[in-house]
Design a protein around this motif. Sequence first.
Motif, mmCIF file in Angstrom:
data_model
loop_
_atom_site.group_PDB
_atom_site.id
_atom_site.type_symbol
_atom_site.label_atom_id
_atom_site.label_comp_id
_atom_site.label_asym_id
_atom_site.label_seq_id
_atom_site.Cartn_x
_atom_site.Cartn_y
_atom_site.Cartn_z
ATOM 1 N N PHE A 11 2.041 -13.560 4.522
ATOM 2 C CA PHE A 11 1.572 -12.256 4.092
ATOM 3 C C PHE A 11 1.372 -11.282 5.054
ATOM 4 N N TYR A 46 4.280 -11.081 -3.262
ATOM 5 C CA TYR A 46 3.101 -12.027 -3.182
ATOM 6 C C TYR A 46 2.071 -12.162 -4.490
ATOM 7 N N GLU A 101 0.793 -19.312 2.745
ATOM 8 C CA GLU A 101 1.237 -17.812 2.152
ATOM 9 C C GLU A 101 0.420 -16.839 2.599
ATOM 10 N N GLN A 102 -1.096 -17.119 2.982
ATOM 11 C CA GLN A 102 -1.815 -15.759 3.538
ATOM 12 C C GLN A 102 -1.269 -15.502 4.930
#
Length: 356
Positions: A15, A327, A11-12
């Motif tokens: 993002f 997010y 997810e980082q």
Amino acid sequence: MREDRQLSPAEQDAFGAELDALRNRTLADLGAADARYIRRIRSATRLSALAGRLLLLAGWFPPTWLLGSLLLGLAKILDNMELGHNVMHGQYDWMNDPELSGRTFEWDIAGPGDFWRHTHNHIHHTYTNVLGMDDDIGYGVVRLFPEQRWKPYYRWQPLWVTIQALLFQYSVAVQHLRLDQYFKGRMSREELRPLLKQFNGKIARQWAKDYLFFPLLALLLGANALAVLAGNVVANLIRNLWTFAIIFCGHFTEQAAVFSPCVLEGERRGHWYLRQMRGSSNLEGGRLFHILTGNLSHQIEHHLFPDLPARRYAELAVEVREIAQRYGQTYNSGSFAAQFGSVLKRIWVYRLPNAV
């Protein structure tokens, strides 16, 4: 306090990829409108300074003296915030204009531009809000987070902060000298000497300009030198107090976070973006307000994209806010009164040790 969702490594990365894409789209769109804008800011700065200095020559007559001091203060704010700070980030290097080169620009403030390019552009923006590495956390004299180790002199920090605000340009200038390292024996006199020479030289030039040349010029023209001197003092105070308030609101509000140095170990691009967002705070206001802050009212966007022209931050903020919400990240934004109030609360609360 903020409760951001913890993102997985995948997810980082996603993002970070979204923010990289936004940055790249903006870079590809830079052009004539951006160049025209910063040149207008440069012209407005010069005209405001000229008008202010001419009005101060009229002496103590209240309307002209007050307006002259305000216009000169406005020029110093524009030079410091929207022109100097942003140009020195290299936001306009693509124009190839020698007067707007981030590597050589010098501003109307006590701190040498080279000092700022290192302490701010490199240290602060690389290690944003990392304890023990980002010297901007309290500037060495203020405790603003419970994670900072308490020291007895913090009891008096409302006084230290008041002095710092009034003399903010000098607080920023002295930061690069790292006098704490010198007094602890970690920096030699030989290492400090060239820095002091540069520091003293810049301050001498600033004082000579504001407090010697223009008052003497007034005397030669038959004007009131003391009125000119006082106007310059007031203009510098206006700039100092304004920049202090904006910078503290951008970094030390109730929702701002600090980090342990361990976060830097193997830090991914996406986490760097998260750290910039979590350590920054925005201010809400109109277009003129944003210009007067150097668009640091969009501190989140500035920390995400420090080398993009600051005039773009307002439009970028719309998409950045939407990405943050998707997010599960707090987008820390509020009015000047609310954000500055939370800064003052931190200064008062953390002057004392943490409750056991």
